[in-house]
Design an enzyme around this catalytic site. Structure first.
Site, mmCIF file in Angstrom:
data_model
loop_
_atom_site.group_PDB
_atom_site.id
_atom_site.type_symbol
_atom_site.label_atom_id
_atom_site.label_comp_id
_atom_site.label_asym_id
_atom_site.label_seq_id
_atom_site.Cartn_x
_atom_site.Cartn_y
_atom_site.Cartn_z
ATOM 1 N N GLU A 156 0.796 -1.240 0.000
ATOM 2 C CA GLU A 156 0.000 0.000 0.000
ATOM 3 C C GLU A 156 0.824 1.284 0.000
ATOM 4 O O GLU A 156 0.594 2.178 0.810
ATOM 5 C CB GLU A 156 -0.944 -0.014 1.209
ATOM 6 C CG GLU A 156 -1.827 -1.248 1.248
ATOM 7 C CD GLU A 156 -2.774 -1.269 2.454
ATOM 8 O OE1 GLU A 156 -2.598 -0.458 3.386
ATOM 9 O OE2 GLU A 156 -3.690 -2.107 2.459
ATOM 10 N N ASN A 204 2.007 -5.014 -3.353
ATOM 11 C CA ASN A 204 0.606 -5.331 -3.040
ATOM 12 C C ASN A 204 -0.175 -4.065 -2.684
ATOM 13 O O ASN A 204 0.317 -3.228 -1.919
ATOM 14 C CB ASN A 204 0.611 -6.291 -1.825
ATOM 15 C CG ASN A 204 -0.736 -6.897 -1.505
ATOM 16 O OD1 ASN A 204 -1.389 -7.465 -2.382
ATOM 17 N ND2 ASN A 204 -1.166 -6.796 -0.256
ATOM 18 N N HIS A 240 -10.422 -5.964 -1.944
ATOM 19 C CA HIS A 240 -11.456 -5.850 -0.900
ATOM 20 C C HIS A 240 -12.615 -5.105 -1.554
ATOM 21 O O HIS A 240 -12.522 -3.904 -1.797
ATOM 22 C CB HIS A 240 -10.925 -5.044 0.290
ATOM 23 C CG HIS A 240 -9.874 -5.754 1.067
ATOM 24 N ND1 HIS A 240 -10.154 -6.872 1.818
ATOM 25 C CD2 HIS A 240 -8.545 -5.517 1.228
ATOM 26 C CE1 HIS A 240 -9.037 -7.291 2.404
ATOM 27 N NE2 HIS A 240 -8.045 -6.491 2.052
ATOM 28 N N GLU A 269 -6.300 -10.504 -1.325
ATOM 29 C CA GLU A 269 -7.086 -10.297 -0.095
ATOM 30 C C GLU A 269 -8.578 -10.226 -0.395
ATOM 31 O O GLU A 269 -9.324 -9.470 0.250
ATOM 32 C CB GLU A 269 -6.604 -9.022 0.621
ATOM 33 C CG GLU A 269 -5.109 -9.008 0.863
ATOM 34 C CD GLU A 269 -4.631 -7.836 1.721
ATOM 35 O OE1 GLU A 269 -5.459 -7.115 2.293
ATOM 36 O OE2 GLU A 269 -3.403 -7.659 1.810
ATOM 37 N N ASP A 271 -12.386 -10.189 -0.679
ATOM 38 C CA ASP A 271 -13.615 -10.409 0.084
ATOM 39 C C ASP A 271 -14.659 -9.438 -0.450
ATOM 40 O O ASP A 271 -14.320 -8.436 -1.086
ATOM 41 C CB ASP A 271 -13.431 -10.305 1.612
ATOM 42 C CG ASP A 271 -12.706 -9.071 2.115
ATOM 43 O OD1 ASP A 271 -12.615 -8.077 1.365
ATOM 44 O OD2 ASP A 271 -12.232 -9.096 3.269
#
Ligand code: XIL
Length: 360
Positions: A156, A204, A240, A269, A271
Site C-alpha cells: 500500500e 501489493n 477488498h 485479499e 472479500d
C-alpha cells in the site's frame, strides 16, 4: 460386420475415455481439489490462534493449498522491540502449512501501518530509519527463506491519486529518499532479494484492481523496475470489494497490461462485504447471489489470465473476517464460508469457475 464392430469398439473406447476425463475434472468437491486440477494456488489469510479449533483447521486444510498469515508476519508481530525478533506465531502458520502440503505467502515486509510504537514514534533520523528498515527486511526474509515462496515486500505505498503515499518510510522523515518517488520501494525490493534470492517479490495494494490513477502508478513503477532490472516478480491485487464491485469491469484489462510486463498476478485479499444486521446476518438474502456473481467475475478474470497464479481470500470463515470490525458493523458475510463453516453461494461460484476451467 468388421466396420460395425470397429465402430462399437471406438464408441466404447471414447465413452470410457470421456468418463475418465469427466471423473477427473468435474468431481472436485473442494476448492483445493478444483484449484489443484488447474494448477492454481488458492489460499486464505489465517491466524494461528485458531488452529486449535477443529472446524477452523479442518476446513482450512481441506479447502486451500496456500496459507498467508493475516497479521503475524507484520512488523509489530515480528520485531516488537528493536532488534528483538519474534517468529513464534508466524512459524506456527508455516508449520501448519507444511504439515498440510500448502505453500506460504509472506505478508508483509514494509507497510505504513501496523508498525510498533518504537518504529512509528521513534523519531529516528533518515540514516537510522534506513538501517532499521534494512535490518528488518533482511532478518525476516532470511528467516523464511525456502519457506515463504512469495513476499508482499511493500504494501500500500500509493495514494488513490497515484502519488507516493506519505509515510514514515517515504518522507516522514523517510530513509533518505524523500521526494524521490519509488526509490525507497526499490530499496526494499533490493534488500528482500539479497536476503532471499529464491522468493518471488510482490508489490501489493488495494483499490488498484481496475484501471485508475493508482493502478496506473503501479503499472508505471513495475515498467520502470523491469526496465532497470530492479527485482520485482509480481503484483498483488487485494480486491477488498463491496456489492458495487468497484474496478471489476476493467480488472482483466489491468491484469493484461501488467502481465505484458512479465510479472505474475495474485489476487491477495479478496472479500466482498455485504450489509449485515446486528446479528451479523445479511440484511437482504438476495445479496448473497449478487456477491456470488462478483466472486465469479473476479475468479474468472484470474483463471482466464495465465499470469494470474493465485487467488486468495482475506480469511475464509465469516467467524473471523476483518470486515465487520473495519466497517464498524455495517458490512460482513464477506467470505466463502459462514460462521458455522458452511459454504455460501460465493463458495459454489468459486468451485464452479475452477471446475469449468479444468474442462478447457
Ligand atoms: C488487516 C487484518 O485483517 C486485521 O485483522 C488487522 O487488524 C489489520 O490488518 N490490507 C492489508 C492487510 O494488506 O494486512 C489488512 O489486514 C487488511 C487491509
Amino acid at each position: 460386420m468388421r466396420t460395425k464392430s470397429k465402430n462399437i469398439f471406438a464408441f466404447t473406447f471414447f465413452a470410457i475415455v470421456f468418463e475418465i476425463l469427466a471423473a477427473t475434472t468435474s468431481l472436485a468437491q473442494t476448492l483445493r481439489q478444483a484449484a489443484d486440477q488447474i494448477g492454481l494456488l488458492t489460499g486464505a489469510a489465517v491466524a494461528p490462534f485458531h488452529f486449535s479449533e477443529p472446524d477452523y483447521a479442518n476446513t482450512f486444510a481441506r479447502e486451500y493449498n496456500m496459507a498467508e498469515p493475516e497479521s503475524v508476519m507484520k512488523w509489530s508481530a515480528t520485531e516488537p522491540a528493536r532488534g528483538e525478533f519474534n517468529f513464534q506465531a508466524a512459524d506456527a502458520v508455516v508449520e501448519f502449512a507444511q504439515a498440510h502440503g500448502m505453500k506460504v505467502r509472506g505478508h508483509n515486509l514494509l507497510w505504513h501501518s501496523y508498525n510498533p510504537a518504537w518504529v512509528a514514534a521513534g523519531h529516528f533520523s533518515p540514516d537510522e530509519l534506513r538501517d532499521i528498515m534494512r535490518q528488518h527486511i533482511t532478518r525476516v526474509a532470511a528467516h523464511y527463506a525456502r519457506q515463504v515462496f512469495a513476499w508482499d515486500v511493500v504494501n500500500e505505498a500509493f495514494a488513490d491519486d497515484g502519488s507516493v503515499r506519505h509515510s514514515i518510510w517515504y518522507d516522514q522523515p523517510g530513509i533518505g529518499l524523500a521526494g524521490k518517488g519509488t526509490a525507497y520501494i526499490e530499496q526494499a525490493f533490493r534488500w528482500a532479494r539479497a536476503a532471499d534470492p529464491a522468493a518471488l517479490l510482490f508489490y501489493n495494494d488495494y483499490d488498484a484492481e481496475g484501471m485508475n490513477a493508482k493502478s496506473d502508478a503501479i503499472y508505471a513503477m513495475v515498467k520502470d523496475f523491469k526496465a532497470r532490472g530492479v527485482p520485482i516478480d509480481g503484483v498483488g491485487l487485494q480486491a477488498h470489494l463491496g456489492l458495487n464491485a468497484k474496478g471489476v469491469d476493467s480488472l482483466a484489462a489491468n491484469m493484461a497490461r501488467l502481465a505484458e510486463l512479465g510479472v505474475q498476478l495474485h489476487i491477495t485479499e479478496f472479500d466482498v462485504g455485504i450489509p449485515i444486521d446486528q446479528q451479523g446476518k445479511p440484511l437482504d438474502l438476495g445479496d448473497l447471489e449478487k456477491q456470488a456473481a462478483i466472486y465469479r467475475q473476479v475468479a474468472t478474470a484470474c483463471v482466464q489470465q495465465p499470469a494470474c497464479t493465485a487467488f486468495q481470500t482475506w480469511g475464509f470463515t465469516d467467524k473471523y473476517s476483518w470486515i465487520p470490525g473495519f466497517t464498524r458493523g455495517k458490512r460482513g458475510f464477506a467470505l466463502p464460508f459462514d460462521r458455522d463453516y458452511q459454504p455460501v453461494p460465493a463458495e459454489r461460484a468459486l468451485l464452479e469457475v475452477f471446475t469449468e476451467a479444468a474442462k478447457k
